[in-house]
Design an enzyme around this catalytic site. Structure first.
Site, PDB file in Angstrom:
ATOM      1  N   HIS A   1       1.415   9.070  -2.201  1.00  0.00           N
ATOM      2  CA  HIS A   1       2.310   8.156  -2.914  1.00  0.00           C
ATOM      3  C   HIS A   1       3.775   8.559  -2.747  1.00  0.00           C
ATOM      4  O   HIS A   1       4.622   7.753  -2.360  1.00  0.00           O
ATOM      5  CB  HIS A   1       1.913   8.137  -4.398  1.00  0.00           C
ATOM      6  CG  HIS A   1       2.712   7.186  -5.223  1.00  0.00           C
ATOM      7  ND1 HIS A   1       3.843   7.586  -5.910  1.00  0.00           N
ATOM      8  CD2 HIS A   1       2.579   5.864  -5.442  1.00  0.00           C
ATOM      9  CE1 HIS A   1       4.352   6.552  -6.539  1.00  0.00           C
ATOM     10  NE2 HIS A   1       3.596   5.482  -6.278  1.00  0.00           N
TER      11      HIS A   1
ATOM     12  N   CYS B   1       0.550  -2.118   9.716  1.00  0.00           N
ATOM     13  CA  CYS B   1       1.524  -1.966   8.637  1.00  0.00           C
ATOM     14  C   CYS B   1       1.353  -0.643   7.901  1.00  0.00           C
ATOM     15  O   CYS B   1       2.017  -0.386   6.905  1.00  0.00           O
ATOM     16  CB  CYS B   1       1.482  -3.136   7.664  1.00  0.00           C
ATOM     17  SG  CYS B   1      -0.079  -3.255   6.798  1.00  0.00           S
TER      18      CYS B   1
HETATM   19  C1  PEP Z   1      -2.491   1.190   4.429  1.00  0.00           C
HETATM   20  O1  PEP Z   1      -3.497   1.544   3.820  1.00  0.00           O
HETATM   21  O2  PEP Z   1      -2.253   1.525   5.611  1.00  0.00           O
HETATM   22  C2  PEP Z   1      -1.480   0.345   3.781  1.00  0.00           C
HETATM   23  C3  PEP Z   1      -0.470  -0.145   4.462  1.00  0.00           C
HETATM   24  O3  PEP Z   1      -1.624   0.109   2.457  1.00  0.00           O
HETATM   25  P1  PEP Z   1      -1.259   1.165   1.298  1.00  0.00           P
HETATM   26  O4  PEP Z   1      -0.497   2.285   1.929  1.00  0.00           O
HETATM   27  O5  PEP Z   1      -0.473   0.425   0.294  1.00  0.00           O
HETATM   28  O6  PEP Z   1      -2.604   1.565   0.809  1.00  0.00           O
END
Ligand code: PEP
Ligand code: MG
Length: 854
Positions: free
Chosen positions: A433, A809
């Site tokens: 995070h 992403c």
């Molecule tokens: C991922 O899991 O790669 C993603 C982009 O979503 P998050 O980081 O919000 O879990």
């Protein structure tokens, strides 16, 4: 002394070659330095006579097969002293120390005494004995450092020290001296530590070393004699400026170590200069340096010697420039039409851009390192220690820059992270995070700093060496190097200048992979525009619910006893979300915006401590015991694999209904006649086609309702985040039901390895050190495993629906190597955090150029 080369060629064999205009010398056989010296010879620069030894010869020397050094010496003036320099294929790979003054002995000392005076000759001899003792005979340096260089018997003492330590007299025969120098340099290259060092810089296991043996211009003696180094740019800024130093009566790089005794090169109000002392030699030197820049097609650092007023060019290396300087230098070389814009684009390391976007610790500053961890978000910042988000906000309100230190961060810390100038956590890895949010906000961030012990009760941290730093004390987080420093070292500011923009403009001309941004807030979207992102590739909507005022409504929604109560709470959130989306659409003015529906487990929005539970009970007008029980009942053993993402969308569908409505209403409000907004909606954590069918049905229903209510039409695109291995394998099954797929490689890496993204930092450095992983897979995409799933997913999806749009992403979307890999898989775009957009644009352009020129 004849030092220029006049003969056409002289070759002992093809491995030991006199450096002439036509000799067969290449970086791959004789190394970069030998090749560079040949180029200088071709430019008719005054280069002392030089012989190049090939990689094969040096390898043979390391195995004990020394060439006939007597024959080698016969190439040079019999009275000359020689130096030997390393010549690796890539100068960055380094090499053993240059050895000067080979050939110095009793006889040469007597001869030079007559020419230079006994003092200078003896000083040279003493230096040579010391350098030979330490670097060639590998004797204890202390025995020589103890000798006072100024003492009248310094030479005699050095010779005696040699004899005592080596148990033999100092070698007088120049051929023996040269043979020993060559042997020691060849062996040094083969040592384990040298090999590991160069391999860390990207050298192949079998990288060879060449050596160049050069006649020396002495830099000592009558008239103006000395040595120095000159560059036509400032290596820190890249701005045009003659920099370097010159020192009379000196050799090698003495001038750079001489401090105030050294002369400026160009006339300078701060002190005497070479320009004033020897105007002709200086004018020639500048002319030669300009010619080198033009013909060697790089800013060069010129090593030179002046012997009794005559200039010699000994060597040229590419100026070792800072990141900022590297960009300016590349751009100016292209603007001066010395290289092409495309070459300029290829010459800049993408990562160099990211360091320009943030302040950095001045490389010249002293660093008092008190802790190390993972460099999660680049840049550096200094501030007072704060241990809670609330304290960070309070300090920010008093305009005191602060560093937020947490064991790990959670969504409720986001406001504190915003308030802090940098973030430091004890736990976590590249996609935990704190790392993801820190990067998104552009805050320097170090995670997984396990050698700093945090004591929240006492509000202090303890460094490995036992030093204690308390709340309010000043520390610096260097997110570029993954270090925590005591106090406030000197900093260099961010430098977003014209050269930066020009370079990226050139990069865009070749780039064929679109780059979008991960932006959750209007603030992020503004940044994205500044960096010319092609749209938003991921808007994590849950971050919008942590704003004050919204969190309580969110909690009411979570605690709702019936679907009606839940809808009532959501009705309060609807206008807030609608306003958020409308603002995003407006800022991105026509560029695509991809909104991800709610993803995290609901209990992330609930308090975990007593005080928080009491506050919540008060706000909801419920007994604390009820609230505590409900919160406990929602706890999960493994929340990242629990009730989150689309699973919430299926089991608590009202949330997605509200979000879809907010998106569609904002779409209509932000659309202009000539510029309709076409929103993209993305479903997280999908693992089955049926999940998509169910969500799609409800989203379509909401769209139909909004169209009817508003009497206006709009279109939208629906997509899926592919972040479970199953979704990759079944991409062919899912693709026909969606318009696009976006790989969430953070979760996909976590699930492919079975490795928690929040806990990986605990042992990642051990794993990388022991080469279990060659890099943290949350940092650079694992092409072998996770990459294979991407490949399978794309192949199967495109087989079922050729026109489907595919992207990435996850955090890897901002990593240069991973971007190149994604491009090779045929993705349409990559999306990354705002401050990595320039890096991604450059990396994608370089990948495209590499394809074009190969
Ligand atoms: C991922 O899991 O790669 C993603 C982009 O979503 P998050 O980081 O919000 O879990
Ligand atoms: Mg995810």
């Amino acid at each position: 002394m004849q030092k220029y080369l006049t003969e056409v060629s002289f070759t002992l064999d093809r491995h030991v070659t006199l450096v002439t205009q036509t000799a067969p010398i290449a970086p791959e056989t004789h190394g970069g330095r030998a090749k560079c010296l040949q180029r200088l010879v071709r430019l008719n620069l005054p280069v002392p006579r030089t012989v190049a030894l090939s990689f094969d010869t040096v390898k043979a020397i390391s195995l004990g097969r020394i060439p006939d050094t007597g024959q080698l010496l016969s190439v040079f003036d019999p009275d000359a002293l020689l130096c030997v320099r390393p010549s690796s294929q890539d100068p960055d790979w380094g090499g053993p120390t240059t050895i000067l003054n080979i050939g110095m002995n009793d006889a040469a000392c007597a001869r030079l005494s007559a020419e230079l005076g006994p003092e200078a000759a003896e000083a040279l001899y003493r230096r040579w004995v010391q350098s030979y003792a330490v670097h060639v005979a590998r004797l204890d340096p202390d025995a020589f450092e103890e000798i006072d260089a100024e003492a009248p018997d310094a030479l005699a003492r050095a010779l005696r020290a040699y004899e005592d330590e080596a148990e033999e007299p100092f070698p007088q025969d120049p051929a023996t001296q040269l043979a020993e120098v060559l042997r020691s340099m060849a062996r040094a290259w083969e040592s384990v530590s040298a090999r590991l060092l160069r391999e860390a810089k990207g050298a192949p296991v079998d990288a060879g070393l060449g050596l160049v043996v050069q006649e020396m211009a002495l830099g000592f003696g009558p008239g103006e004699s000395g040595s120095g180094v000159l560059q036509l740019v400032d290596p820190d800024t890249g701005l045009k400026q003659v920099t370097g130093r010159y020192l009379s009566q000196s050799q090698g790089r003495d001038a750079l170590r001489a401090g105030a005794r050294a002369l400026y090169l160009e006339a300078d109000p701060r002190g005497p200069s070479l320009e004033e002392r020897a105007p002709e030699a200086f004018a020639q030197l500048k002319e030669h340096a300009a010619l080198m820049r033009q013909r060697l097609r790089a800013e060069m650092q010129v090593e030179f010697t002046i012997e009794n007023g005559t200039l010699f060019i000994l060597d040229g290396v590419v100026v070792p420039a800072s990141d900022a300087a590297a960009i300016r230098i590349a751009v100016r070389l292209a603007e001066d039409e010395i290289i092409t814009p495309r070459e300029a684009v290829m010459r800049v390391q993408p990562r160099a851009l990211s360091s320009l976007l943030h302040p950095q610790v001045d490389p010249r500053a002293d660093r008092d390192v008190i802790g190390t961890g993972i460099a999660a978000s680049p840049g550096a910042a200094t501030g007072r220690i704060a241990f809670t988000a609330a304290d960070a906000q309070a300090m920010a309100a008093r305009e005191e820059p602060c560093i937020l230190i947490r064991r790990e961060t959670a969504p409720e810390d986001v406001r504190g992270m915003h308030a802090a100038v940098a973030i430091l956590t004890e736990k976590g890895g590249m996609s935990s995070h704190a790392a993801v949010i820190g990067r998104g906000m552009g805050r320097p961030c170090v995670v997984g700093a396990r050698n700093l012990r945090i004591n929240l009760k006492r509000r202090q941290i303890t460094a490995d060496d036992g030093r204690i730093f308390r709340e309010g004390e000043i520390v610096t987080v260097d997110g570029t190097n993954g270090e925590v420093l005591a106090g406030a070292p000197a900093m260099l500011g961010a430098m977003l200048d014209d050269a930066f923009r020009t370079l990226l403009g050139w990069a865009d001309e070749d780039r064929d992979l679109r780059i979008r941004v991960n932006a959750d807030t209007p603030e992020d979207a503004e940044k994205a525009r500044l960096f010319d992102a092609g749209g938003i590739g991921l808007c994590r909507t849950e971050h919008m619910f942590f704003e004050p005022g919204r969190l309580t409504v969110m909690q009411e929604m979570i605690f709702a006893a019936t679907p009606e109560d839940r809808r009532a709470a959501l009705a309060q959130l609807l206008p807030i979300q609608r306003a958020d989306f409308k603002e995003l659409f407006a800022i991105m003015s026509g560029k695509p915006v991809c909104i991800r529906l709610f993803d995290p487990p609901l209990h992330e929005f609930l308090p975990s401590d007593r005080a928080g539970l009491r506050d919540l009970a008060e706000a909801l007008n419920l007994p604390v015991s009820d609230v505590t029980r409900r919160v406990e009942s929602m706890g999960e053993y493994n929340p990242m694999l629990g009730l989150r993402g689309v699973r919430l969308g299926i089991t608590v569908p009202e949330i997605y209904d509200m979000q879809a409505r907010a998106i569609f209403e904002a779409t209509l409000e932000a659309s202009r006649k000539d510029e309709p907004v076409v929103p993209e909606i993305m479903i997280p954590l999908v693992s089955a086609r049926r999940e998509v069918e169910l969500v799609r049905k409800r989203v379509d229903a909401v769209a139909a309702a909004v169209r009817t209510e508003r009497g206006r039409d709009f279109t939208y695109r629906l997509g899926v985040m592919v972040e479970t291995p199953r979704a990759c394998l079944l991409a062919g099954d899912i693709a026909p039901h969606v318009d696009f797929l976006s790989f969430g490689t953070n979760d996909l890496t976590q699930m492919t390895y079975g490795l928690s993204r929040d806990d990986a930092g605990r042992f990642m450095s051990d794993y990388v050190q022991q080469q279990v992983f060659d890099e943290d897979p949350f940092h650079r995409l694992d092409t072998a495993g996770v990459g294979e799933l991407l490949r399978i997913g794309i192949e199967r999806a495109r087989a079922a629906k050729p026109e489907i749009i595919v992207s990435i992403c996850g955090e890897h979307g901002g990593n240069p190597e991973s971007i190149s890999f994604c491009r090779s898989l045929g993705m349409n775009y990559a999306s990354c955090s705002p401050f990595r957009v320039p890096v991604a644009r450059l990396a994608a352009a370089q990948a495209a150029i590499r394809d074009k020129i190969e």
